[in-house]
Design an enzyme around this catalytic site. Structure first.
Site, PDB file in Angstrom:
ATOM      1  CE  LYS A 181      -0.142  -0.122   5.174  1.00  0.00           C
ATOM      2  NZ  LYS A 181      -1.047  -0.456   6.192  1.00  0.00           N
ATOM      3  CD  GLN A 237       4.750   2.696   8.319  1.00  0.00           C
ATOM      4  OE1 GLN A 237       4.806   3.324   9.362  1.00  0.00           O
ATOM      5  NE2 GLN A 237       4.686   3.305   7.136  1.00  0.00           N
ATOM      6  CD  GLU A 238       1.584  -3.579   7.667  1.00  0.00           C
ATOM      7  OE1 GLU A 238       0.378  -3.347   6.988  1.00  0.00           O
ATOM      8  OE2 GLU A 238       2.210  -4.220   7.434  1.00  0.00           O
ATOM      9  CB  THR A 239      -4.247  -1.183  10.986  1.00  0.00           C
ATOM     10  OG1 THR A 239      -3.869  -1.440  12.108  1.00  0.00           O
ATOM     11  CG2 THR A 239      -4.104  -2.403  10.003  1.00  0.00           C
ATOM     12  CE1 TYR A 248       4.706  -1.915   6.699  1.00  0.00           C
ATOM     13  CE2 TYR A 248       6.791  -3.255   7.148  1.00  0.00           C
ATOM     14  CZ  TYR A 248       5.574  -2.935   7.237  1.00  0.00           C
ATOM     15  OH  TYR A 248       4.650  -3.910   7.989  1.00  0.00           O
TER      16      TYR A 248
END
Length: 509
Positions: free
Chosen positions: A4, A349-351, A475
C-alpha cells in the site's frame, strides 16, 4: 502483507517530551539556568554555535529521498496520539513531502539542543515550529514565504485581579511577564522597554515552550506570559484559568526556517506555500487553501472535545502509553522473544491500531495478516485483536529466524521488508545486489536493489517481477524510526513517575 501507499513519517532517535510536563518554573533566572539561556560570551543572542551551514540543497534531499523536519513536541506542532503522528506543522510538511515523493523524517529538538545548530549542521532541512521570522533569527537562517499571520498577546492567570487592558497598565502594576530568552516574545518585550514602557520580565530556561508556559499560567505558577493568538486559542480550549490580555504585536509572519545557502529548497518550499497561503489586498484577510483551512480548524479552532482529542496529555489517559493494546502486545511479543515496541510500530504503520481494517489485498486486522499465510483457518477470527497479534508476531518471528545469521539491525530490516513485500521480492532484490557485486546481507544494498526493481530494465529478469520497492524501503525506515520514538517516550514516561508536576507535552523551544 498488504502492498500500500505509505504515509511518509519517520523520526530520529532523540529524547522527546514525556507524557507529562516535568518541571515547574519558579519564574526568575538563577545562575544554573544561564548557560541554557544565553551565549556565555555575549550574554545575548540565540546561543548559536554552528554559523556556517553545510552544503545540502534540494538535489541532495531528493537523492536521499528524505526531508528532515526539525520541530518541537507539542499539541500543535508534532505529537503522538495512540502511536500515530499528528500536528499542524507535521501535516503541512508531510503534504509537501508527499507531493515531492519524499519520506519525512521528524527531528524533535532535545532539551540541550539548539534548532539552528541542528539545521546548519545538516541534522535537519527545515525548522517547522510556528517560528516568527524575526531579525534575530535571520542572522543565522533564512525564512520561507509565510504560511500564517499571528498576533502576540499577553496572557494572565485568572488569579490576577482586574487584568489590565493595556501594556502600560501592566507596567504600572509591575506584573511580571515570564518568557523564554530565545523567543520572539522576549525581543518584543525588550522593544517595548526601549520605548519607555518599564515592564518587569522574568526569564525561564529555553526548555520551556509557549504551551508549557501557558499550562503553568493556568496553574498560577506565573502571573503572565506572552503567546501567539493561535496557540492561546488552541490551549484555552483544554486549559482552565487563562485570561487573554492586550495585543503587543500584530501580524507576525510565521514561516519555515532553512539554511541560508539552500536556494533550491527555498524555491520548492515557496512554490508549495504559495498554493496554500497568499496575502490579500490591503485591508483584506490572507487567502488560504482548503487544506490549510482544514488544518487551522483541526488544531487551533476546534471545540473542547476535539482539542482534548489532539492534546497529548488527554490522549494518553485511559490507555497504554503507545496504544490501547500495549499490555496485550507486550504479553504476546515477550512470550515469543520479540521486541514489543517493534511489534507496536508495525501495527501503527499497518493500520494505525485499527483492529477492523482490511486492505484491498485481503490483509485483515490490527497487524494486517494475510489469511493465506495464517494458521487460523477462519478469517473472521483474525479480526479478534489477540488472535491477530499472535499471528502477526508468529509471522514476524519466522522472518527474524530466517535472517538470524545477520546482525540485529540488518535482521530486523530484512524481516520488516519481508513482512511488507513478501519473501520472493526480497529474494529478488538480494540476487540483484549479488549481480552488482554487493553484499546481499547488508540492508543498504538490498534497499537500493528494491528501488531498481521498479524499473523494467531490472524487474524483467526478476523471478517475481515488478515490486513497489519505494514503499518497502519507506516501510522499513518509518517503522524503525517510529520505534525510536516509542522507545524515547517509554524512557521519559518512566522518568516522569519521579516528577512532582504534570501538564502538557510541549517542553522544547
Amino acid at each position: 502483507m498488504q502492498n500500500k501507499t505509505l504515509v511518509p513519517s519517520t523520526i530520529r532517535n532523540t529524547v522527546v517530551s514525556a507524557l507529562s510536563v516535568l518541571f515547574i518554573s519558579t519564574g526568575c533566572i538563577n545562575t544554573n539556568d544561564m548557560d541554557q539561556l544565553v551565549d556565555g560570551s555575549t550574554q545575548e543572542g540565540l546561543n548559536v554555535t554552528v554559523t556556517e551551514p553545510i552544503d545540502r540543497d534540494y538535489s541532495d534531499i531528493k537523492q536521499d529521498g528524505t526531508i528532515k523536519m526539525i520541530t518541537r513536541y507539542s499539541s500543535n506542532t508534532y505529537f503522538l496520539h495512540q502511536g500515530i503522528e499528528w500536528g499542524f506543522e507535521y501535516e503541512l510538511v508531510r503534504k509537501f513531502a508527499e507531493e515531492h515523493d519524499l519520506a519525512l523524517e521528524v527531528v524533535v529538538i532535545g532539551p540541550d539542543e539548539n534548532p539552528y545548530d541542528l539545521l546548519n549542521s545538516g541534522m535537519g532541512d527545515l525548522i517547522a515550529a510556528n517560528y516568527a521570522a524575526t531579525q534575530e533569527r535571520q542572522k543565522f537562517v533564512k525564512f520561507t514565504r509565510p504560511y500564517n499571520l499571528v498576533d502576540q498577546v499577553l496572557v494572565f492567570s485568572d488569579e490576577v485581579a482586574d487584568p489590565p487592558k493595556t501594556i502600560e497598565k501592566v507596567a504600572e502594576r509591575d506584573i511580571p511577564i515570564t518568557v523564554r530568552r530565545n523567543s520572539s516574545y522576549y525581543y518584543r518585550l525588550q522593544n517595548l522597554k526601549d520605548q519607555g514602557i518599564n515592564l518587569v520580565t522574568h526569564q525561564v530556561p529555553n526548555t520551556k515552550d509557549t504551551e508549557s508556559l501557558l499550562f503553568e499560567i493556568s496553574n498560577n505558577t506565573h502571573q503572565a506570559t506572552v503567546a501567539d493568538d493561535n496557540i492561546f486559542n488552541a490551549s484555552n480550549r483544554y486549559m482552565q484559568g487563562l485570561v487573554k490580555g492586550p495585543t503587543i504585536a500584530k501580524n507576525d509572519t510565521i514561516a519555515w526556517a532553512i539554511r541560508k545557502n539552500a536556494e533550491d529548497l527555498e524555491t520548492e518550499l515557496n512554490r508549495f506555500l504559495y498554493k496554500h497561503f497568499r496575502f490579500g489586498k490591503v485591508g483584506e484577510s490572507p487567502k488560504r487553501s482548503t487544506f490549510l483551512n482544514v488544518l487551522r480548524k483541526r488544531y487551533f479552532e476546534s471545540g473542547k472535545q476535539i482539542a482534548e482529542y489532539y492534546n497529548p496529555e488527554m490522549s494518553s489517559r485511559g490507555s497504554g502509553i503507545i496504544s490501547p493494546y500495549d499490555d496485550l502486545i507486550k504479553e504476546v511479543a515477550d512470550s515469543a522473544g520479540v521486541d514489543w515496541l517493534l511489534v507496536a510500530s508495525i501495527a501503527a504503520q499497518e493500520t494505525k491500531f485499527n483492529p477492523n481494517s482490511k486492505s484491498w489485498a485481503g490483509a485483515v486486522g490490527l497487524m494486517q495478516v494475510m489469511p493465506r499465510f495464517s494458521q487460523v483457518s477462519n478469517e473472521e477470527e483474525l479480526y479478534d485483536v489477540e488472535t491477530n497479534i499472535k499471528e502477526g508476531v508468529r509471522i514476524i518471528k519466522e522472518h527474524l529466524n530466517h535472517y538470524s545469521y545477520m546482525d540485529s539491525t540488518n535482521k530486523w530490516s530484512f524481516a520488516l521488508a519481508t513482512y511488507n513485500a513478501g519473501q520472493g521480492h526480497v529474494a529478488d532484490a538480494r540476487r540483484l545486489a549479488i549481480d552488482q557485486n554487493k553484499n546481499p546481507n547488508e540492508w543498504k544494498n538490498v534497499e537500493d536493489a528494491l528501488l531498481k526493481l521498479m524499473h523494467r530494465k531490472y524487474y524483467k529478469d526478476a523471478r517475481y517481477g515488478f515490486t513497489r520497492g519505494i514503499e518497502t524501503v519507506r516501510y522499513v525506515k518509518e517503522i524503525r524510526n517510529r520505534y525510536n520514538t516509542y522507545e524515547s517516550i517509554l524512557t521519559m514516561g518512566k522518568d516522569n513517575k519521579k516528577a512532582t508536576g504534570f501538564g502538557v507535552m510541549g517542553l522544547f523551544n
